[in-house]
Design an enzyme around this catalytic site. Structure first.
Site, PDB file in Angstrom:
ATOM      1  N   ALA A   1       0.821  -1.222   0.000  1.00 34.45           N
ATOM      2  CA  ALA A   1       0.000   0.000   0.000  1.00 34.45           C
ATOM      3  C   ALA A   1       0.849   1.265   0.000  1.00 34.45           C
ATOM      4  O   ALA A   1       0.314   2.369   0.059  1.00 34.45           O
ATOM      5  CB  ALA A   1      -0.935  -0.007   1.212  1.00 34.45           C
ATOM      6  N   SER A   2       2.173   1.106  -0.076  1.00 30.91           N
ATOM      7  CA  SER A   2       3.025   2.293   0.025  1.00 30.91           C
ATOM      8  C   SER A   2       3.134   3.076  -1.275  1.00 30.91           C
ATOM      9  O   SER A   2       3.360   4.277  -1.254  1.00 30.91           O
ATOM     10  CB  SER A   2       4.426   1.863   0.480  1.00 30.91           C
ATOM     11  OG  SER A   2       4.879   0.781  -0.301  1.00 30.91           O
ATOM     12  N   ARG A   3       2.955   2.375  -2.404  1.00 36.75           N
ATOM     13  CA  ARG A   3       3.185   3.040  -3.702  1.00 36.75           C
ATOM     14  C   ARG A   3       2.239   2.480  -4.733  1.00 36.75           C
ATOM     15  O   ARG A   3       1.593   1.454  -4.517  1.00 36.75           O
ATOM     16  CB  ARG A   3       4.600   2.728  -4.205  1.00 36.75           C
ATOM     17  CG  ARG A   3       5.700   3.333  -3.436  1.00 36.75           C
ATOM     18  CD  ARG A   3       7.043   3.019  -4.086  1.00 36.75           C
ATOM     19  NE  ARG A   3       7.529   1.686  -3.786  1.00 36.75           N
ATOM     20  CZ  ARG A   3       7.955   0.820  -4.696  1.00 36.75           C
ATOM     21  NH1 ARG A   3       7.957   1.141  -5.978  1.00 36.75           N
ATOM     22  NH2 ARG A   3       8.396  -0.385  -4.355  1.00 36.75           N
TER      23      ARG A   3
ATOM     24  N   SER B   1      -2.106 -10.193 -13.743  1.00 33.26           N
ATOM     25  CA  SER B   1      -1.541  -9.372 -14.823  1.00 33.26           C
ATOM     26  C   SER B   1      -1.964  -9.949 -16.162  1.00 33.26           C
ATOM     27  O   SER B   1      -2.071 -11.176 -16.326  1.00 33.26           O
ATOM     28  CB  SER B   1      -0.019  -9.368 -14.743  1.00 33.26           C
ATOM     29  OG  SER B   1       0.519  -8.763 -15.910  1.00 33.26           O
TER      30      SER B   1
ATOM     31  N   TYR C   1       7.607 -14.230 -13.688  1.00 41.87           N
ATOM     32  CA  TYR C   1       6.509 -13.339 -13.293  1.00 41.87           C
ATOM     33  C   TYR C   1       5.194 -13.783 -13.946  1.00 41.87           C
ATOM     34  O   TYR C   1       4.146 -13.840 -13.291  1.00 41.87           O
ATOM     35  CB  TYR C   1       6.882 -11.926 -13.716  1.00 41.87           C
ATOM     36  CG  TYR C   1       5.857 -10.847 -13.461  1.00 41.87           C
ATOM     37  CD1 TYR C   1       5.660 -10.348 -12.180  1.00 41.87           C
ATOM     38  CD2 TYR C   1       5.111 -10.307 -14.503  1.00 41.87           C
ATOM     39  CE1 TYR C   1       4.733  -9.326 -11.948  1.00 41.87           C
ATOM     40  CE2 TYR C   1       4.193  -9.296 -14.285  1.00 41.87           C
ATOM     41  CZ  TYR C   1       4.006  -8.811 -13.013  1.00 41.87           C
ATOM     42  OH  TYR C   1       3.094  -7.804 -12.779  1.00 41.87           O
TER      43      TYR C   1
ATOM     44  N   LYS D   1       1.594 -14.969 -12.270  1.00 40.50           N
ATOM     45  CA  LYS D   1       0.307 -14.321 -12.551  1.00 40.50           C
ATOM     46  C   LYS D   1      -0.681 -15.315 -13.147  1.00 40.50           C
ATOM     47  O   LYS D   1      -1.896 -15.212 -12.920  1.00 40.50           O
ATOM     48  CB  LYS D   1       0.521 -13.120 -13.472  1.00 40.50           C
ATOM     49  CG  LYS D   1       1.386 -12.014 -12.839  1.00 40.50           C
ATOM     50  CD  LYS D   1       0.811 -11.523 -11.522  1.00 40.50           C
ATOM     51  CE  LYS D   1       1.523 -10.307 -10.962  1.00 40.50           C
ATOM     52  NZ  LYS D   1       0.961  -9.829  -9.688  1.00 40.50           N
TER      53      LYS D   1
HETATM   54  N1  LIG Z   1       2.434  -1.555 -13.169  1.00 38.79           N
HETATM   55  C1  LIG Z   1       1.967  -2.384 -14.078  1.00 38.79           C
HETATM   56  O1  LIG Z   1       2.031  -2.131 -15.306  1.00 38.79           O
HETATM   57  C2  LIG Z   1       1.292  -3.658 -13.666  1.00 38.79           C
HETATM   58  C3  LIG Z   1       0.652  -4.409 -14.651  1.00 38.79           C
HETATM   59  C4  LIG Z   1       0.009  -5.585 -14.312  1.00 38.79           C
HETATM   60  C5  LIG Z   1       0.007  -5.995 -12.997  1.00 38.79           C
HETATM   61  N2  LIG Z   1       0.649  -5.253 -12.046  1.00 38.79           N
HETATM   62  C6  LIG Z   1       0.598  -5.748 -10.675  1.00 38.79           C
HETATM   63  O2  LIG Z   1       0.066  -4.747  -9.838  1.00 38.79           O
HETATM   64  C7  LIG Z   1       0.610  -4.890  -8.521  1.00 38.79           C
HETATM   65  C8  LIG Z   1       1.205  -3.573  -8.062  1.00 38.79           C
HETATM   66  O3  LIG Z   1       2.194  -3.170  -8.987  1.00 38.79           O
HETATM   67  P1  LIG Z   1       2.739  -1.668  -9.045  1.00 38.79           P
HETATM   68  O4  LIG Z   1       3.008  -1.389 -10.470  1.00 38.79           O
HETATM   69  O5  LIG Z   1       1.866  -0.770  -8.261  1.00 38.79           O
HETATM   70  O6  LIG Z   1       4.147  -1.869  -8.313  1.00 38.79           O
HETATM   71  P2  LIG Z   1       5.105  -0.799  -7.620  1.00 38.79           P
HETATM   72  O7  LIG Z   1       4.719   0.596  -7.945  1.00 38.79           O
HETATM   73  O8  LIG Z   1       6.472  -1.271  -7.957  1.00 38.79           O
HETATM   74  O9  LIG Z   1       4.808  -1.039  -6.059  1.00 38.79           O
HETATM   75  C9  LIG Z   1       5.089  -2.282  -5.523  1.00 38.79           C
HETATM   76  C10 LIG Z   1       4.494  -2.394  -4.142  1.00 38.79           C
HETATM   77  O10 LIG Z   1       4.738  -3.723  -3.673  1.00 38.79           O
HETATM   78  C11 LIG Z   1       5.568  -3.663  -2.512  1.00 38.79           C
HETATM   79  N3  LIG Z   1       6.572  -4.696  -2.570  1.00 38.79           N
HETATM   80  C12 LIG Z   1       7.471  -4.917  -3.560  1.00 38.79           C
HETATM   81  N4  LIG Z   1       8.262  -5.951  -3.219  1.00 38.79           N
HETATM   82  C13 LIG Z   1       7.862  -6.378  -2.007  1.00 38.79           C
HETATM   83  C14 LIG Z   1       8.284  -7.395  -1.116  1.00 38.79           C
HETATM   84  N5  LIG Z   1       9.309  -8.199  -1.384  1.00 38.79           N
HETATM   85  N6  LIG Z   1       7.629  -7.543   0.043  1.00 38.79           N
HETATM   86  C15 LIG Z   1       6.593  -6.741   0.365  1.00 38.79           C
HETATM   87  N7  LIG Z   1       6.141  -5.759  -0.403  1.00 38.79           N
HETATM   88  C16 LIG Z   1       6.781  -5.574  -1.575  1.00 38.79           C
HETATM   89  C17 LIG Z   1       6.210  -2.297  -2.501  1.00 38.79           C
HETATM   90  O11 LIG Z   1       6.467  -1.961  -1.146  1.00 38.79           O
HETATM   91  P3  LIG Z   1       7.650  -0.930  -0.687  1.00 38.79           P
HETATM   92  O12 LIG Z   1       7.507   0.317  -1.508  1.00 38.79           O
HETATM   93  O13 LIG Z   1       7.319  -0.685   0.753  1.00 38.79           O
HETATM   94  O14 LIG Z   1       8.937  -1.610  -0.911  1.00 38.79           O
HETATM   95  C18 LIG Z   1       5.125  -1.439  -3.162  1.00 38.79           C
HETATM   96  O15 LIG Z   1       4.158  -1.051  -2.219  1.00 38.79           O
HETATM   97  C19 LIG Z   1       1.623  -6.035  -8.616  1.00 38.79           C
HETATM   98  O16 LIG Z   1       0.987  -7.240  -8.242  1.00 38.79           O
HETATM   99  C20 LIG Z   1       1.960  -6.070 -10.094  1.00 38.79           C
HETATM  100  O17 LIG Z   1       2.410  -7.341 -10.490  1.00 38.79           O
HETATM  101  C21 LIG Z   1       1.289  -4.087 -12.349  1.00 38.79           C
END
Ligand SMILES: NC(=O)c1ccc[n+]([C@@H]2O[C@H](COP(=O)([O-])OP(=O)(O)OC[C@H]3O[C@@H](n4cnc5c(N)ncnc54)[C@H](OP(=O)(O)O)[C@@H]3O)[C@@H](O)[C@H]2O)c1
Length: 245
Positions: free
Chosen positions: A15-17, A141, A154, A158
């Site tokens: 939930a941080s980012r 995803s 990855y 998914k």
């Molecule tokens: N962005 C895309 O295009 C996309 C597309 C399809 C699916 N998704 C999915 O959407 C979800 C969120 O992605 P996002 O793009 O928002 O990612 P993001 O901006 O990189 O943020 C990742 C989040 O997950 C946490 N995290 C990462 N590694 C972790 C670990 N080892 N343990 C605990 N927490 C961890 C981070 O926490 P900290 O900041 O505290 O480290 C952060 O809150 C993921 O499941 C991703 O696979 C994303």
């Protein structure tokens, strides 16, 4: 400002980012209390908590430490006495073509993502569906269904999320718990920020809507599955702008 407050409690991982922070904000806007997990971004969840006094509980959780899942759920239920919604959003991503990626790194992506998912849901099960509609949402995803070069680990995670969610939907339906997957396409977050401009253009061109999605758009779909979609279980909702068509 919370529009209206409810008793409901959601646990949102990562939930941080990015998408997780967007989901947390939209749940708060609907009056749902949010326990938000973080790994390194504790101060960001603390800031959200300061903006919503008494309605956000920051909880540390590292996907690499699934054995702490019980303590995470105990922290939330000990604080608020209930848990209605679980959004499994945090994910470990590491790319690399199979011929070149270190197999230890490949396996770490699989293990950290899948073990933490199973451990958190398992810890939450006794609390979900206690007389009210309960939803588990796994952020999958589009890559899980159509694949992407460099993403064998990855994409496996998914794709596994879909089989996991559908089996769990069958296990938990008798307890009033719905389990669904949201499958985003490409979204502007830190996870995609390193994609070179030329590749971004190619991906946008291959997306029917001609662009990356926003955090707000994906969060809206996740909150729909979690809170509104009371007759959806075992569903996979694509939020990919038509990239997979
Ligand atoms: N962005 C895309 O295009 C996309 C597309 C399809 C699916 N998704 C999915 O959407 C979800 C969120 O992605 P996002 O793009 O928002 O990612 P993001 O901006 O990189 O943020 C990742 C989040 O997950 C946490 N995290 C990462 N590694 C972790 C670990 N080892 N343990 C605990 N927490 C961890 C981070 O926490 P900290 O900041 O505290 O480290 C952060 O809150 C993921 O499941 C991703 O696979 C994303």
């Amino acid at each position: 400002m919370d529009a209206e407050t409810t008793d409901r409690v959601a646990l949102v991982t990562g939930a941080s980012r990015g998408i997780g922070a967007g989901i947390a904000r939209q749940l708060l806007d609907r009056g749902v209390r949010v326990a938000g997990t973080y790994r390194s971004g504790g101060e960001l969840v603390e800031k959200l908590a300061a903006d919503h006094p008494g309605r956000v509980l920051p909880v540390a959780f590292d996907l690499a430490a699934p054995e702490t899942a019980d303590a995470v759920v105990e922290r939330v239920t000990g604080h608020w006495g209930r848990l209605d919604t679980l959004v499994l959003n945090a994910a470990v991503w590491q790319g690399g073509k199979l011929a070149r990626i270190d197999l230890g790194d490949w396996w770490r992506v699989i293990e950290e993502n899948l073990r933490s998912t199973a451990a958190l849901v398992r810890a939450a099960i006794p609390w979900l569906g206690r007389g009210t509609d309960s939803g588990v949402v796994i952020i999958g995803s589009a890559v899980g269904s159509v694949g992407f070069p460099g993403d064998t680990a990855y994409a496996s995670v998914k794709a596994a999320a879909v089989g996991f969610a559908r089996s769990l939907a069958k296990e938990l339906a008798p307890h009033g718990v719905r389990v669904n997957v949201l499958a985003p396409g490409f979204v502007d977050t830190d996870m995609t920020s390193a994609i070179p401009e030329a590749s971004r253009r190619k991906i946008a061109d291959a997306t029917l809507l001609g662009r990356f999605g926003t955090v707000e758009e994906i969060a809206k779909a996740a909150v729909f599955l979690a809170e509104d979609a009371t007759f959806c279980t075992g569903a996979v909702l694509a939020a990919d702008g038509g990239w997979t068509l």
